[in-house]
Design a protein around this motif. Structure first.
Motif: not given
Length: 185
Positions: A30-42
């Motif tokens: 239940e952690l609501k932190n924003d998460i940023i994922i660096g990825t090569d494709s969606l």
């Protein structure tokens, strides 16, 4: 202090399954932190997950060498970075890390600190300083394997910048670290 840090991770190809597990572990707690994922494709499995932003990385660099750049290009005052093979199993961990980094401290895992006589430490000392690591006692007291780190951008931005510069200057950034001839494994 809850939910102030942005959590970052980076992936390519099938490592996406590790990222999915990391995100699921955070949301199950239940952690609501924003998460940023660096990825090569969606990553379609995460496309409707609240608070998750996927940043398509269009770079020839190996993703392992883009950790600092991902944070710098998508800044957040408080940041926590996890490699794609990590899951979090206790929400108190995130809360404690947030308290540490809100106090302007840099946070790393003890088991990520590489021993004094580790070869990687020797090589980084040799290529990143004017001292001879074989004859000096001025060797930096620790070298860190960066699968987890956290900090405060106001205080630690320069660390991320310098790390990215060292990678560009002394490694072939397109290769995984152990594919670079100075870091055999």
């Amino acid at each position: 202090m809850l939910n102030k840090a942005t959590i970052y991770t980076i992936t390519k190809g099938n490592y996406k399954y590790g990222v999915i597990a990391l995100v699921n572990s955070l949301r199950r707690l239940e952690l609501k932190n924003d998460i940023i994922i660096g990825t090569d494709s969606l990553i379609t499995e995460l496309s409707s997950t609240e608070g998750v932003k996927q940043v398509i990385i269009n770079s020839s660099w190996n993703p392992t060498n883009l950790k600092g750049k991902l944070i710098l290009d998508n800044p957040s005052n408080l940041f926590i970075y996890f490699d794609a093979d990590i899951i979090v199993n206790d929400r108190k961990f995130i809360i404690e890390v947030e308290n540490i980094i809100a106090d302007q401290k840099f946070c790393v895992a003890v088991d990520g600190i590489v021993p004094q006589n580790d070869y990687r430490r020797y090589v980084w000392n040799k290529i990143s300083s004017n001292t001879n690591p074989e004859t000096t006692s001025d060797i930096h007291p620790w070298y860190y394997n960066a699968g987890f780190f956290a900090g405060n951008l106001q205080t630690h931005q320069n660390l991320l910048i310098e790390c990215t510069k060292l990678i560009a200057l002394h490694l072939d950034p397109e290769k995984f670290i152990f594919e670079n001839e100075d870091f055999p494994m």
